[in-house]
Design a protein around this motif. Structure first.
Motif, short mmCIF file in Angstrom:
data_model
loop_
_atom_site.label_atom_id
_atom_site.label_comp_id
_atom_site.label_asym_id
_atom_site.label_seq_id
_atom_site.Cartn_x
_atom_site.Cartn_y
_atom_site.Cartn_z
N SER A 201 0.85 -1.20 0.00
CA SER A 201 0.00 0.00 0.00
C SER A 201 0.88 1.24 0.00
CB SER A 201 -0.88 0.04 1.25
OG SER A 201 -1.66 -1.12 1.36
N ILE A 202 0.43 2.25 -0.70
CA ILE A 202 1.12 3.55 -0.66
C ILE A 202 0.08 4.62 -0.37
CG2 ILE A 202 2.49 5.25 -1.91
CD1 ILE A 202 3.56 3.00 -3.64
N ILE A 203 0.29 5.32 0.73
CA ILE A 203 -0.61 6.40 1.12
C ILE A 203 0.15 7.71 1.01
CG2 ILE A 203 -2.03 7.34 2.99
CD1 ILE A 203 -2.21 4.45 4.08
N ASN A 204 -0.46 8.67 0.35
CA ASN A 204 0.22 9.92 0.05
C ASN A 204 -0.33 11.08 0.88
OD1 ASN A 204 1.96 9.00 -2.18
ND2 ASN A 204 0.01 8.60 -3.19
N CYS A 205 0.52 12.07 1.06
CA CYS A 205 0.13 13.25 1.82
C CYS A 205 0.92 14.45 1.29
CB CYS A 205 0.45 13.01 3.29
SG CYS A 205 0.09 14.39 4.37
N ALA A 206 0.20 15.54 1.05
CA ALA A 206 0.86 16.78 0.67
C ALA A 206 0.80 17.71 1.87
CB ALA A 206 0.14 17.41 -0.52
N LYS B 215 6.99 19.07 -1.40
CA LYS B 215 6.25 19.01 -0.13
C LYS B 215 5.29 17.82 -0.11
CE LYS B 215 5.09 23.43 -0.34
NZ LYS B 215 4.53 24.76 0.00
N HIS B 216 5.89 16.64 -0.27
CA HIS B 216 5.11 15.42 -0.36
C HIS B 216 5.69 14.37 0.57
CE1 HIS B 216 3.79 11.59 -2.18
NE2 HIS B 216 2.67 12.26 -2.42
N LEU B 217 4.78 13.67 1.21
CA LEU B 217 5.14 12.62 2.17
C LEU B 217 4.37 11.37 1.77
CD1 LEU B 217 6.68 12.67 4.99
CD2 LEU B 217 4.43 13.01 6.00
N SER B 218 4.99 10.22 1.85
CA SER B 218 4.24 8.99 1.58
C SER B 218 4.57 7.93 2.62
CB SER B 218 4.52 8.46 0.17
OG SER B 218 5.84 7.98 0.08
N VAL C 185 -7.77 4.44 9.35
CA VAL C 185 -7.54 5.75 8.74
C VAL C 185 -6.11 6.17 9.08
CG1 VAL C 185 -8.23 8.17 8.68
CG2 VAL C 185 -9.96 6.38 8.92
N TYR C 186 -5.39 6.63 8.08
CA TYR C 186 -4.00 7.03 8.25
C TYR C 186 -3.88 8.54 8.08
CZ TYR C 186 -2.75 2.14 8.23
OH TYR C 186 -2.65 0.81 8.56
N PHE C 187 -3.22 9.17 9.05
CA PHE C 187 -3.03 10.61 9.02
C PHE C 187 -1.54 10.93 8.95
CE2 PHE C 187 -7.23 12.11 10.12
CZ PHE C 187 -7.79 11.07 10.86
N CYS C 188 -1.20 11.90 8.10
CA CYS C 188 0.12 12.47 8.20
C CYS C 188 0.01 13.72 9.07
CB CYS C 188 0.71 12.81 6.83
SG CYS C 188 -0.17 14.13 5.97
N ALA C 189 1.09 14.06 9.73
CA ALA C 189 1.10 15.26 10.56
C ALA C 189 2.44 15.95 10.38
CB ALA C 189 0.87 14.91 12.02
N GLU C 190 2.42 17.27 10.37
CA GLU C 190 3.64 18.06 10.25
C GLU C 190 3.77 18.96 11.46
OE1 GLU C 190 3.51 21.39 7.31
OE2 GLU C 190 1.44 20.77 6.96
N GLY D 21 -3.05 16.24 8.59
CA GLY D 21 -3.69 16.22 7.29
C GLY D 21 -5.08 15.62 7.41
N ALA D 22 -5.76 15.51 6.27
CA ALA D 22 -7.17 15.10 6.27
C ALA D 22 -7.36 13.62 6.55
CB ALA D 22 -7.81 15.47 4.94
N GLY D 23 -6.38 12.80 6.26
CA GLY D 23 -6.53 11.36 6.49
C GLY D 23 -6.93 10.59 5.26
N THR D 24 -6.52 9.34 5.20
CA THR D 24 -6.87 8.41 4.12
C THR D 24 -7.35 7.12 4.76
OG1 THR D 24 -5.23 9.29 2.58
CG2 THR D 24 -6.00 7.04 2.18
N ARG D 25 -8.50 6.62 4.28
CA ARG D 25 -9.00 5.34 4.81
C ARG D 25 -8.44 4.20 3.98
NH1 ARG D 25 -12.32 2.82 7.98
NH2 ARG D 25 -12.97 4.75 8.97
N LEU D 26 -7.75 3.29 4.63
CA LEU D 26 -7.21 2.10 3.97
C LEU D 26 -8.09 0.90 4.30
CD1 LEU D 26 -4.94 0.60 2.42
CD2 LEU D 26 -3.80 0.27 4.62
#
Lengths: 113, 110
Positions: free
Chosen positions: B19-24, B71-74, B87-92, B101-106
């Motif tokens: 799986s690859i989850i992306n975050c800007a 400015k991208h994180l994965s 749900v996966y969240f990136c945080a800065e 960030g908004a979150g991605t549901r896996l």
């Protein structure tokens, strides 16, 4: 090591009433944070304590919200009077250092009727 | 459990796949990033972090990649398992405070 604990896990109150949420951070963690997630939105920062002092409260929505951390241990977040838009899940987190990983509690789900 | 946002980005993968989850992220001055996993009814759980002086960091079955230019994180999860569904969240970190960030549901299909 015990994790971050929050109480209550669930609270249902009527508009206009007062509710107090409590957070017990991990022992020894000087940094304590409050966040909330409103339905359909991302987790939003509310405020940050370093020990008993408010380091940053820029995320507090209005003066109906009052956070305290007397003695630098547990913290309370009081909402008075509660409004419908205050419904959501309120998370507390703690960290040992600034810019260190934050450890979260399981949140308090607050429902305003 | 906690309600899910209706507009949360979703990713559906087959068990065993990667799986690859992306975050800007928004702030070019951010220098510390964290990925969190949140299961229903639970608080966000720390997965892995990375500082801005690195572009890759590996953990157990997870890898975080940081591209500061765009400015991208994965977050890469190897051999995704049903227990990875969340749900996966990136945080800065901006200064000394963290923003999510908004979150991605896996969702992992067996």
């Amino acid at each position: 090591e015990a994790g971050v604990t929050q109480f209550p896990s669930h609270s249902v109150i009527e508009k206009g009433q007062t509710v107090t949420l409590r957070c017990d951070p991990i022992s020894g963690h000087d940094n304590l944070y409050w966040y909330r997630r409103v339905m359909g939105k991302e987790i939003k920062f509310l405020l940050h304590f370093v020990k008993e002092s408010k380091q940053d409260e820029s995320g507090m929505p209005n003066n109906r919200f009052l956070a305290e951390r007397t003695g630098g241990t547990y913290s309370t977040l009081k909402v008075q009077p509660a409004e419908l838009e205050d419904s959501g899940v309120y998370f507390c987190a703690s960290s040992r250092t600034l810019q260190g990983p934050q450890h979260f509690g399981d949140g308090t789900r607050l429902s305003i009727l | 459990g906690e309600s899910v946002g209706l507009h949360l980005p979703t990713l559906s993968v087959q068990e065993g796949d990667n799986s690859i989850i992306n975050c800007a992220y928004s702030n070019s001055a951010s220098d510390y990033f964290i990925w969190y996993k949140q299961e229903s009814g639970k608080g966000p759980q720390f997965i892995i972090d990375i500082r801005s002086n690195m572009d890759k960091r590996q953990g157990q079955r997870v890898t975080v990649l940081l591209n500061k230019t765009v400015k991208h994180l994965s977050l890469q999860i190897a051999a995704t398992q049903p227990g990875d569904s969340a749900v996966y969240f990136c945080a800065e970190y901006e200064s000394n405070d963290m923003r999510f960030g908004a979150g991605t549901r896996l969702t992992v299909k067996p």
